[in-house]
Motif scaffolding. Structure first.
Motif, PDB file in Angstrom:
ATOM      1  N   PHE A 229      67.032  60.620  24.972  1.00  0.00           N
ATOM      2  CA  PHE A 229      66.133  61.137  26.010  1.00  0.00           C
ATOM      3  C   PHE A 229      66.273  60.308  27.283  1.00  0.00           C
ATOM      4  N   VAL A 230      66.325  58.989  27.128  1.00  0.00           N
ATOM      5  CA  VAL A 230      66.467  58.114  28.288  1.00  0.00           C
ATOM      6  C   VAL A 230      67.768  58.415  29.032  1.00  0.00           C
ATOM      7  N   GLU A 231      68.840  58.632  28.286  1.00  0.00           N
ATOM      8  CA  GLU A 231      70.108  58.966  28.933  1.00  0.00           C
ATOM      9  C   GLU A 231      69.995  60.262  29.734  1.00  0.00           C
ATOM     10  N   ARG A 232      69.272  61.227  29.189  1.00  0.00           N
ATOM     11  CA  ARG A 232      69.100  62.492  29.916  1.00  0.00           C
ATOM     12  C   ARG A 232      68.257  62.281  31.171  1.00  0.00           C
ATOM     13  N   VAL A 233      67.210  61.477  31.073  1.00  0.00           N
ATOM     14  CA  VAL A 233      66.376  61.195  32.245  1.00  0.00           C
ATOM     15  C   VAL A 233      67.201  60.510  33.331  1.00  0.00           C
ATOM     16  N   ARG A 234      68.002  59.546  32.942  1.00  0.00           N
ATOM     17  CA  ARG A 234      68.810  58.823  33.920  1.00  0.00           C
ATOM     18  C   ARG A 234      69.820  59.753  34.603  1.00  0.00           C
ATOM     19  N   SER A 235      70.316  60.727  33.861  1.00  0.00           N
ATOM     20  CA  SER A 235      71.279  61.660  34.455  1.00  0.00           C
ATOM     21  C   SER A 235      70.612  62.623  35.427  1.00  0.00           C
ATOM     22  N   GLN A 236      69.298  62.833  35.275  1.00  0.00           N
ATOM     23  CA  GLN A 236      68.586  63.787  36.133  1.00  0.00           C
ATOM     24  C   GLN A 236      67.892  63.112  37.309  1.00  0.00           C
ATOM     25  N   ALA A 237      67.570  61.819  37.182  1.00  0.00           N
ATOM     26  CA  ALA A 237      66.805  61.132  38.221  1.00  0.00           C
ATOM     27  C   ALA A 237      67.711  60.760  39.390  1.00  0.00           C
ATOM     28  N   PRO A 238      67.183  60.806  40.605  1.00  0.00           N
ATOM     29  CA  PRO A 238      67.978  60.387  41.764  1.00  0.00           C
ATOM     30  C   PRO A 238      68.207  58.886  41.762  1.00  0.00           C
ATOM     31  N   ALA A 239      69.238  58.444  42.427  1.00  0.00           N
ATOM     32  CA  ALA A 239      69.546  57.015  42.490  1.00  0.00           C
ATOM     33  C   ALA A 239      68.479  56.292  43.311  1.00  0.00           C
ATOM     34  N   GLY A 240      68.231  55.038  42.942  1.00  0.00           N
ATOM     35  CA  GLY A 240      67.308  54.212  43.713  1.00  0.00           C
ATOM     36  C   GLY A 240      65.871  54.253  43.251  1.00  0.00           C
ATOM     37  N   ALA A 241      65.566  54.978  42.181  1.00  0.00           N
ATOM     38  CA  ALA A 241      64.188  55.015  41.681  1.00  0.00           C
ATOM     39  C   ALA A 241      63.833  53.682  41.038  1.00  0.00           C
ATOM     40  N   ARG A 242      62.669  53.157  41.372  1.00  0.00           N
ATOM     41  CA  ARG A 242      62.218  51.888  40.792  1.00  0.00           C
ATOM     42  C   ARG A 242      61.481  52.106  39.485  1.00  0.00           C
ATOM     43  N   ARG A 243      60.770  53.198  39.403  1.00  0.00           N
ATOM     44  CA  ARG A 243      59.991  53.483  38.190  1.00  0.00           C
ATOM     45  C   ARG A 243      59.982  54.985  37.969  1.00  0.00           C
ATOM     46  N   ILE A 244      60.276  55.401  36.742  1.00  0.00           N
ATOM     47  CA  ILE A 244      60.279  56.823  36.392  1.00  0.00           C
ATOM     48  C   ILE A 244      59.302  57.043  35.251  1.00  0.00           C
TER      49      ILE A 244
ATOM     50  N   ARG B 261      60.653  70.242  31.648  1.00  0.00           N
ATOM     51  CA  ARG B 261      60.823  69.064  32.490  1.00  0.00           C
ATOM     52  C   ARG B 261      60.842  67.799  31.639  1.00  0.00           C
ATOM     53  N   THR B 262      61.558  66.800  32.128  1.00  0.00           N
ATOM     54  CA  THR B 262      61.603  65.493  31.469  1.00  0.00           C
ATOM     55  C   THR B 262      60.903  64.416  32.284  1.00  0.00           C
ATOM     56  N   ILE B 263      60.697  64.640  33.580  1.00  0.00           N
ATOM     57  CA  ILE B 263      60.153  63.624  34.483  1.00  0.00           C
ATOM     58  C   ILE B 263      58.838  64.112  35.081  1.00  0.00           C
ATOM     59  N   ARG B 264      57.825  63.233  35.058  1.00  0.00           N
ATOM     60  CA  ARG B 264      56.536  63.568  35.669  1.00  0.00           C
ATOM     61  C   ARG B 264      56.450  63.063  37.103  1.00  0.00           C
ATOM     62  N   SER B 265      56.866  61.811  37.317  1.00  0.00           N
ATOM     63  CA  SER B 265      56.803  61.247  38.667  1.00  0.00           C
ATOM     64  C   SER B 265      57.802  60.117  38.794  1.00  0.00           C
ATOM     65  N   MET B 266      58.102  59.742  40.046  1.00  0.00           N
ATOM     66  CA  MET B 266      59.031  58.650  40.323  1.00  0.00           C
ATOM     67  C   MET B 266      58.500  57.815  41.483  1.00  0.00           C
ATOM     68  N   ILE B 267      58.781  56.511  41.424  1.00  0.00           N
ATOM     69  CA  ILE B 267      58.470  55.600  42.516  1.00  0.00           C
ATOM     70  C   ILE B 267      59.790  55.047  43.023  1.00  0.00           C
ATOM     71  N   SER B 268      60.048  55.241  44.313  1.00  0.00           N
ATOM     72  CA  SER B 268      61.305  54.777  44.886  1.00  0.00           C
ATOM     73  C   SER B 268      61.239  53.277  45.153  1.00  0.00           C
ATOM     74  N   ALA B 269      62.360  52.701  45.577  1.00  0.00           N
ATOM     75  CA  ALA B 269      62.421  51.261  45.841  1.00  0.00           C
ATOM     76  C   ALA B 269      61.464  50.854  46.950  1.00  0.00           C
ATOM     77  N   ASP B 270      61.174  51.757  47.886  1.00  0.00           N
ATOM     78  CA  ASP B 270      60.251  51.420  48.967  1.00  0.00           C
ATOM     79  C   ASP B 270      58.813  51.843  48.678  1.00  0.00           C
ATOM     80  N   GLY B 271      58.531  52.226  47.430  1.00  0.00           N
ATOM     81  CA  GLY B 271      57.158  52.498  47.017  1.00  0.00           C
ATOM     82  C   GLY B 271      56.690  53.922  47.167  1.00  0.00           C
TER      83      GLY B 271
END
Length: 772
Positions: free
Chosen positions: A256-271, A471-481
């Motif tokens: 599941f984590v591998e799938r999330v990483r493949s779907q999330a945009p680069a630079g996310a600090r917290r997913i 969906r696999t992702i609820r929310s994301m926090i980018s590097a700049d918050g």
């Protein structure tokens, strides 16, 4: 003036002179924004860590903030690395002099003399190991102290310090080594962590740890000597037995984590994902419990997916049963691997038919039949799993019992192209061939599909026919918050609420499936569940998929190398796992097990009403019908009353429709008195030929399936005759003798064949066929 003071003045003078020698320019971005190096933390829906992906520089790190620093770790870090931190301007001249003096006396480099500020700069700025590089480091440290407060500099150091094993930052190290936040560290734990950055590789806690524990004792002594620990605190810290933990979060849901990483945009600090970590642990425990049983059937891999129907989010996702089992492809994700689903696709054939004029009460013919395919001269002759033809079968019984022949007949009525379009709209991403390519075998599950697509499509039925992309992702926090959330996919009407309800109602009817699956098995739960099994050809795969109105659960059991299972159908292999996972999933979503509750499935639409129908004809029941039962039918469009049964002076006679008379006679059920009389307006049937082969039809071509064992590839030899016995020959060789009411199964052999039958009076009939 003493020699030490003279050295200090020389050092300070050198720093001033270096400013004219080294061209610095503005402070580098990495010094002011180290969060850019923060790794990506992946958590479940409750915020519990699942995994921490390496940052761009190959490390794990989490940021601490200057206004929330942990006192115990601050005290330990200052004692270990920089006791005059609050009194120097970024460079400690006394420490530098001491380091130079010790190095000169030792004749080698034994002490660095760097402050915490310098060490932070060293971690963030690549510099050559030269005098010029050292001067640049010193001047950047001075400028950094001028730009930042002491608390900010300290936070910067704690965020970038190396703690070994690709772990950067105190927070990440605290969770990795002790499983707690830095704010929950004891003095003993804080001293242990504070000692690691000096020599991260040599002090590696996961390689014995003796050196790291020795270093910890030194840090504790310094803390006490500097007044950072009382004697009582020192004694307690020395007596504390540290327990290191391995960070096993990455193995809770690795696929599941591998799938999330493949779907999330680069630079996310917290997913924040949709996964429920507690339910995922329970699923893993269930698989461990069933492992010996599955291995006994030759199954080394199992995949499980659990979907929350209301939000269309994944709650549990297990790809193989054991990610570390390299011998059996444990890293392969079975949730997304295309496999043949067997009968698991049949409900969608029925859903499509229900969109037309069919209902669960419609009688379907479970009789020997051949269907023309897109290939000229090639016929498709389905057979049921147990080889039995059951004559007239209501759609409710046919679907619940997973009979093959009625499903193919039904597909012939609604059309393969229409079913293919329905499946594609329902999210089946692997069905990229033409309808002619799949043919009637589409409803039998010969096409390969993915488990997560099957689960998502079943969830559409649970929602009353509305499909929503999971969906696999609820929310994301980018590097700049910045906080963001993925857009939800638009809902699409797949089938009507009536059709979806009918399928759910049939699949949750234990009485309707009992004639095939029995009662009290893994498909029966303490609350209503719509469930369907599937077994692919030659036992390569078996499936069980089902839902309540709250959750949909899918289970696949098999081998990634496609080794056949040992006599394991879906009800034997996957169903017991499904049973336990559904219990856990329903409890996780509803908060309790709804034992005895009857409303765990969607309610009947207002457009349907319950009507008593004849269990043989599916028509509205009369007093003559010996077996009746309730059926949901469209209000205002009820069927006619039953004409199959009539009362003949206390006897119930059956007027079999002409399509079923031969079958009824073969079963000993035909009562000539009950035969439907011809009317003056109906043409009389033509006289039956004395001897005629009805199966196989002359000129037919049959295709053998190379993946199916020979005993499952038989052709029923059947003839219309009046004089028994019937002797069958293939290419002049006798293969068996039957009565006119029975078929003789003959195993398909490649080549051209002449089928000949001889009756009791010596009359013969022939049919030529081709088997490829």
């Amino acid at each position: 003036m003493t020699r030490r003071k003279l050295c200090v003045l020389c050092v300070l003078g050198g720093l001033v002179a270096a400013g004219a020698w080294v061209r610095l320019g503005p402070l580098p971005d990495d010094l002011l924004a180290p969060e850019r190096r923060t790794s990506t933390e992946i958590v479940d829906r409750g915020g519990h860590p699942l995994y921490e992906a390496l940052s761009a520089d190959g490390t794990r790190s989490r940021a601490l903030h200057a206004d929330d620093l942990p006192p115990a770790l601050v005290a330990a870090t200052l004692a270990a690395e920089d006791r005059r931190f609050y009194s120097h301007p970024g460079v400690d001249p006394l420490a530098l002099v001491r380091a130079v003096w010790h190095n000169l006396r030792a004749g080698r480099l034994v002490e660095g003399g760097s402050t915490l500020t310098q060490q932070a700069v060293k971690q963030l700025i690549a510099r050559p190991r030269t005098a010029r590089g050292k001067m640049r480091e010193v001047l950047l440290a001075l400028r950094l102290e001028h730009r930042l407060s002491k608390a900010e500099v300290l936070a910067l150091y704690l965020n970038v310090a190396p703690y070994g094993n690709q772990i950067v930052g105190a927070e990440a190290a605290s969770r990795a080594y002790f499983g707690v936040s830095v704010h929950d560290l004891t003095h003993a734990q804080a001293a242990f962590l504070a000692g690691l950055p000096q020599r991260p590789s040599a002090f590696n806690p996961w390689r014995g740890g003796a050196a790291a524990f020795k270093r910890q004792q030194q840090v504790l002594d310094r803390m006490a000597a500097q007044g950072r620990l009382t004697p009582e605190e020192l004694a307690a810290a020395r007596a504390e037995r540290l327990r290191l933990v391995r960070d096993a979060r990455a193995f809770l849901a690795p696929h599941f984590v591998e799938r999330v990483r493949s779907q999330a945009p680069a630079g996310a600090r917290r997913i924040e994902t949709t996964l429920d970590a507690d339910l995922q642990r329970r699923v893993r425990g269930i698989l461990e419990m069933h492992r010996p049983r599955l291995l006994a059937h030759g199954a080394h891999n199992v995949a499980v997916a659990v979907l929350d129907n209301a939000s269309a989010t994944w709650l549990a996702w297990e790809g193989s049963g054991d990610y570390l089992d390299a011998d059996h492809g444990g890293a392969i994700d079975g949730v997304v691997s295309p496999r043949q689903p067997g009968s698991a696709l049949k409900p969608f054939t029925y859903a499509l038919a229900f969109e037309r004029d069919f209902t669960p009460a419609t009688v379907l013919p479970d009789l020997p039949a051949h269907f023309e395919t897109a290939r000229e001269g090639v016929l498709y002759g389905p057979r049921n799993y147990d080889g039995i033809f059951r004559g007239p079968l209501r759609a409710r019984m046919a679907l619940a019992g997973s009979e093959n022949v009625p499903a193919v007949w039904l597909l012939a009525q609604v059309g393969v192209p229409d079913l293919l379009r329905l499946l594609r709209r329902g999210g089946f991403t692997t069905l990229d061939k033409t309808a002619d390519h799949y043919g009637f075998a589409l409803t039998m599950g010969d096409a390969e599909v993915r488990l997560h697509d099957v689960v998502a499509a079943y969830a559409a039925l649970a929602r009353g026919g509305s499909y929503r992309p999971p969906r696999t992702i609820r929310s994301m926090i980018s590097a700049d918050g910045r906080v963001s959330a993925p857009e939800e996919g638009a809902a699409e009407r797949l089938v009507s609420p009536e059709s979806a309800f009918w399928v759910a109602d049939v699949l949750s009817d234990p009485e309707a499936r009992a004639y095939v699956f029995g009662r009290g098995g893994s498909l029966d739960l303490p609350f209503p569940v719509a469930v369907k099994t599937g077994t692919s050809q030659a036992y390569h795969d078996n499936w069980t998929v089902g839902f309540t109105k709250d959750v949909t659960v899918g289970v696949w059991v098999g081998n990634f190398d496609r080794t056949p299972l040992q006599s394991a159908s879906g009800v034997v292999g996957a169903a017991p796992v499904f049973h336990d996972v559904m219990l856990a999933a329903q409890q996780a979503v509803a908060g309790r097990l709804p034992i005895g509750v009857v409303d765990t499935l969607p309610a009947a639409p207002a457009s349907l009403e319950s009507t008593q129908v004849c269990r043989l004809s599916g028509l509205r029941a009369t007093r003559a019908c010996p077996a009746v039962g309730p059926e949901w039918l469209r209000a205002g469009r009820l069927p006619a009353t039953c004409t199959w049964h009539r009362d003949d002076g206390g006897r119930t006679l059956v007027a079999w429709p002409s399509r079923y008379r031969a079958w009824a006679k073969a079963q000993g059920l035909l009562d000539e008195v009950a035969a439907a009389p011809a009317t003056a307006h109906a043409p009389r049937p033509a006289p039956r030929a004395a001897l005629r082969i009805v199966s196989p039809p002359p000129g037919a071509t049959y295709l053998r399936d190379p993946t199916l064992r020979a005993e499952f590839q038989t052709l029923p030899l059947r003839a219309e005759a009046s004089t028994p016995p019937l002797t069958w020959e293939v290419n002049g060789r006798t293969v068996g003798t039957t009565s006119p009411e029975r078929a003789l199964p003959w195993t398909l052999v490649a080549g051209a064949h002449v089928i000949r039958v001889t009756d009791g009076r010596g009359r013969q009939a022939e049919a030529s066929i081709l088997v490829k």
